[in-house]
Design a protein around this motif. Structure first.
Motif, mmCIF file in Angstrom:
data_model
loop_
_atom_site.group_PDB
_atom_site.id
_atom_site.type_symbol
_atom_site.label_atom_id
_atom_site.label_comp_id
_atom_site.label_asym_id
_atom_site.label_seq_id
_atom_site.Cartn_x
_atom_site.Cartn_y
_atom_site.Cartn_z
ATOM 1 N N LEU A 28 0.106 14.866 3.510
ATOM 2 C CA LEU A 28 -1.126 14.076 3.571
ATOM 3 C C LEU A 28 -1.463 13.482 2.210
ATOM 4 C CD1 LEU A 28 -3.502 16.138 5.907
ATOM 5 C CD2 LEU A 28 -2.353 13.961 6.389
ATOM 6 N N LEU A 29 -1.120 14.188 1.146
ATOM 7 C CA LEU A 29 -1.342 13.658 -0.198
ATOM 8 C C LEU A 29 -0.526 12.385 -0.410
ATOM 9 C CD1 LEU A 29 -2.787 14.169 -2.885
ATOM 10 C CD2 LEU A 29 -0.806 15.512 -3.615
ATOM 11 N N GLY A 30 0.718 12.386 0.079
ATOM 12 C CA GLY A 30 1.559 11.201 -0.022
ATOM 13 C C GLY A 30 0.977 10.021 0.741
ATOM 14 N N LEU A 31 0.515 10.277 1.975
ATOM 15 C CA LEU A 31 -0.085 9.200 2.766
ATOM 16 C C LEU A 31 -1.397 8.736 2.137
ATOM 17 C CD1 LEU A 31 0.451 10.441 6.454
ATOM 18 C CD2 LEU A 31 1.997 9.141 4.984
ATOM 19 N N GLY A 32 -2.186 9.707 1.652
ATOM 20 C CA GLY A 32 -3.468 9.354 1.047
ATOM 21 C C GLY A 32 -3.308 8.531 -0.214
ATOM 22 N N TYR A 33 -2.291 8.852 -1.020
ATOM 23 C CA TYR A 33 -2.060 8.090 -2.240
ATOM 24 C C TYR A 33 -1.704 6.644 -1.902
ATOM 25 C CZ TYR A 33 -0.473 6.854 -6.915
ATOM 26 O OH TYR A 33 -0.324 6.241 -8.139
ATOM 27 N N THR A 34 -0.966 6.453 -0.826
ATOM 28 C CA THR A 34 -0.623 5.097 -0.393
ATOM 29 C C THR A 34 -1.877 4.292 -0.085
ATOM 30 O OG1 THR A 34 1.435 5.944 0.577
ATOM 31 C CG2 THR A 34 0.708 3.767 1.290
ATOM 32 N N LEU A 35 -2.835 4.918 0.602
ATOM 33 C CA LEU A 35 -4.086 4.226 0.916
ATOM 34 C C LEU A 35 -4.926 4.000 -0.345
ATOM 35 C CD1 LEU A 35 -5.071 6.102 4.205
ATOM 36 C CD2 LEU A 35 -3.975 3.859 3.967
ATOM 37 N N LEU A 36 -4.851 4.942 -1.290
ATOM 38 C CA LEU A 36 -5.581 4.783 -2.545
ATOM 39 C C LEU A 36 -5.102 3.543 -3.299
ATOM 40 C CD1 LEU A 36 -7.553 5.830 -4.710
ATOM 41 C CD2 LEU A 36 -5.681 7.242 -5.600
ATOM 42 N N VAL A 58 -4.148 0.754 -2.073
ATOM 43 C CA VAL A 58 -4.790 -0.425 -1.485
ATOM 44 C C VAL A 58 -6.186 -0.598 -2.076
ATOM 45 C CG1 VAL A 58 -5.568 -1.507 0.660
ATOM 46 C CG2 VAL A 58 -3.469 -0.141 0.647
ATOM 47 N N ALA A 59 -6.925 0.517 -2.173
ATOM 48 C CA ALA A 59 -8.276 0.458 -2.732
ATOM 49 C C ALA A 59 -8.242 0.046 -4.200
ATOM 50 C CB ALA A 59 -8.957 1.814 -2.574
ATOM 51 N N LEU A 60 -7.268 0.569 -4.962
ATOM 52 C CA LEU A 60 -7.155 0.223 -6.373
ATOM 53 C C LEU A 60 -6.928 -1.267 -6.567
ATOM 54 C CD1 LEU A 60 -5.003 3.142 -7.876
ATOM 55 C CD2 LEU A 60 -7.380 2.572 -8.432
ATOM 56 N N GLU A 61 -6.055 -1.842 -5.740
ATOM 57 C CA GLU A 61 -5.768 -3.274 -5.871
ATOM 58 C C GLU A 61 -6.969 -4.114 -5.436
ATOM 59 O OE1 GLU A 61 -2.133 -4.761 -4.406
ATOM 60 O OE2 GLU A 61 -0.911 -3.137 -5.228
ATOM 61 N N ARG A 62 -7.795 -3.565 -4.542
ATOM 62 C CA ARG A 62 -8.996 -4.289 -4.135
ATOM 63 C C ARG A 62 -10.050 -4.236 -5.240
ATOM 64 N NH1 ARG A 62 -10.242 -1.516 0.241
ATOM 65 N NH2 ARG A 62 -8.814 -2.738 1.528
ATOM 66 N N TRP A 63 -10.177 -3.061 -5.879
ATOM 67 C CA TRP A 63 -11.166 -2.908 -6.943
ATOM 68 C C TRP A 63 -10.726 -3.582 -8.246
ATOM 69 C CZ3 TRP A 63 -11.225 3.017 -5.751
ATOM 70 C CH2 TRP A 63 -11.930 3.235 -4.564
ATOM 71 N N PHE A 64 -9.423 -3.499 -8.512
ATOM 72 C CA PHE A 64 -8.876 -4.066 -9.750
ATOM 73 C C PHE A 64 -7.730 -5.016 -9.386
ATOM 74 C CE2 PHE A 64 -10.250 0.334 -10.530
ATOM 75 C CZ PHE A 64 -11.277 0.116 -11.439
ATOM 76 N N PRO A 65 -8.034 -6.245 -8.992
ATOM 77 C CA PRO A 65 -7.014 -7.191 -8.501
ATOM 78 C C PRO A 65 -5.838 -7.386 -9.458
ATOM 79 C CG PRO A 65 -9.215 -8.045 -8.109
ATOM 80 C CD PRO A 65 -9.378 -6.836 -8.974
ATOM 81 N N ARG A 66 -6.096 -7.290 -10.754
ATOM 82 C CA ARG A 66 -5.014 -7.540 -11.711
ATOM 83 C C ARG A 66 -3.953 -6.456 -11.670
ATOM 84 N NH1 ARG A 66 -6.812 -9.941 -17.409
ATOM 85 N NH2 ARG A 66 -4.559 -10.321 -17.337
ATOM 86 N N VAL A 67 -4.300 -5.282 -11.123
ATOM 87 C CA VAL A 67 -3.315 -4.202 -11.001
ATOM 88 C C VAL A 67 -2.153 -4.645 -10.124
ATOM 89 C CG1 VAL A 67 -2.915 -1.902 -10.036
ATOM 90 C CG2 VAL A 67 -4.929 -2.333 -11.445
ATOM 91 N N GLY A 68 -2.463 -5.329 -9.032
ATOM 92 C CA GLY A 68 -1.420 -5.754 -8.113
ATOM 93 C C GLY A 68 -0.644 -6.963 -8.578
ATOM 94 N N LEU A 101 4.615 1.174 -11.598
ATOM 95 C CA LEU A 101 4.186 2.425 -12.222
ATOM 96 C C LEU A 101 3.149 3.161 -11.377
ATOM 97 C CD1 LEU A 101 3.916 1.352 -15.972
ATOM 98 C CD2 LEU A 101 5.659 2.813 -14.926
ATOM 99 N N ILE A 102 2.294 2.413 -10.699
ATOM 100 C CA ILE A 102 1.262 3.082 -9.905
ATOM 101 C C ILE A 102 1.697 3.334 -8.466
ATOM 102 C CG2 ILE A 102 -0.582 2.131 -11.324
ATOM 103 C CD1 ILE A 102 -1.239 0.267 -8.952
ATOM 104 N N SER A 103 2.706 2.597 -7.986
ATOM 105 C CA SER A 103 3.132 2.792 -6.598
ATOM 106 C C SER A 103 4.287 3.774 -6.463
ATOM 107 C CB SER A 103 3.532 1.454 -5.967
ATOM 108 O OG SER A 103 4.662 0.901 -6.611
ATOM 109 N N TYR A 104 5.123 3.900 -7.522
ATOM 110 C CA TYR A 104 6.277 4.783 -7.395
ATOM 111 C C TYR A 104 5.925 6.237 -7.091
ATOM 112 C CZ TYR A 104 10.228 7.678 -7.946
ATOM 113 O OH TYR A 104 11.172 8.624 -7.684
#
Length: 305
Positions: A133-141, A143-153, A161-164
């Motif tokens: 569940l941690l692996g799945l949850g990190y994947t969803l996190l 998405v939220a990070l890229e929404r909050w900080f568009p330049r990350v994506g 570095l953040i998706s691996y």
């Protein structure tokens, strides 16, 4: 498109999801990879830190392999939604862009996957449930990070570095699940062992996004490091995986070293023959054969002890 006209029937959803999976998550590749990843990590972990008896697969191995494959499919579905704006411009034939599948259908399938992996891992251990569940949850996190900080994506290397860690978390899930089952004992050599799997995967990640063409809008590592530099990084990662395998597995690491023929061939085709897609297929071959030969070498050595 049926869903735009309001004529889509619930009975059509499984078929639409099936077509999405066959196109975007080719079972012959991803299922093979997920199963090989699981049994190789278990087999090599058993070789370095297991009891005197050779490692053998069990029903828990099947649960872990199924969980890894389902987690990879979950990640693929998340990526499809996350990259929708980019795909509208650069990949207009993608299923989500054309309407062959909808966001609601993908999210429904993701919820089903989450429930299924929880039920499966409850049969193994509480730690297994938590880590998958941690692996799945990190994947969803992400998405939220890229929404909050568009330049990350926007930055390809930053995005890597953040998706691996998703892949790393799945390796940790496999190892800890096996550890808590009592099949192996804790061993510090697990750290370089997990790094070995990381290098093997990352060499493919760089290879598939390295091309000679120049396109500032394309998400290619060759746009960041140059075609030669990106190809060199991919080859170096393959060499790193082999070196780590030799360091951790000893004699059992000699056989998988032969898999270096694949990235060497890819480098020759790409750098000398100027084949635009010369790296990708050899990199895929390296991942599959390196895992297979690691598993075969470690289990054969264990049987011979």
């Amino acid at each position: 498109m049926a869903e735009l006209n309001g004529t889509l029937k619930p009975s059509q959803v499984p078929a639409r999801l099936g077509r999405f999976v066959l196109r975007m998550f080719r079972p012959q590749i991803y299922v093979t990879y997920g199963v090989l990843w699981t049994v190789t990590l278990e087999g090599t972990s058993g070789e370095i830190a297991g009891p005197d008896t050779p490692w053998t697969p069990s029903w828990a191995t099947a649960v872990r392999a199924a969980s890894v494959v389902l987690a990879l499919l979950f990640v693929r579905m998340v990526d499809e939604q996350k990259d929708l704006d980019y795909d509208r411009q650069h990949n207009p034939d993608r299923p989500l862009v054309t309407g062959a599948i909808t966001v609601a259908e993908l999210r429904g399938a993701m919820a089903l996957i989450a429930v299924l992996v929880v039920v499966l891992n409850l049969l193994v251990s509480a730690w297994s449930v938590l880590l998958i569940l941690l692996g799945l949850g990190y994947t969803l996190l992400l998405v939220a990070l890229e929404r909050w900080f568009p330049r990350v994506g926007e930055g390809l290397v930053t995005g890597l570095l953040i998706s691996y860690p998703v892949q790393l978390l799945l390796s940790v899930y496999l190892y800890v699940s096996l550890l808590t089952s009592g099949k192996i004992e804790a061993d510090l050599r697990a750290v370089p062992l997990l790094a070995m799997f990381a290098c093997a995967f990352l060499q493919f990640e760089f290879a598939r996004k390295t091309e000679w063409r120049q396109d500032p809008q394309a998400r290619l590592y060759s746009e960041v490091f140059g075609p030669r530099g990106s190809a060199a990084i991919s080859l170096a990662l393959a060499v790193g995986a082999v070196v780590l395998g030799l360091a951790v597995l000893g004699r059992a690491g000699l056989l998988p070293a032969a898999a270096l023929l694949f990235p060497a061939l890819g480098a020759w085709r790409f750098l000398l023959r100027k084949k635009s897609s010369g790296l990708m297929l050899p990199a895929m071959g390296f991942v599959l054969f390196f895992n297979l030969l690691c598993f075969y070498g470690s289990t054969a050595l264990a049987i011979g002890r």
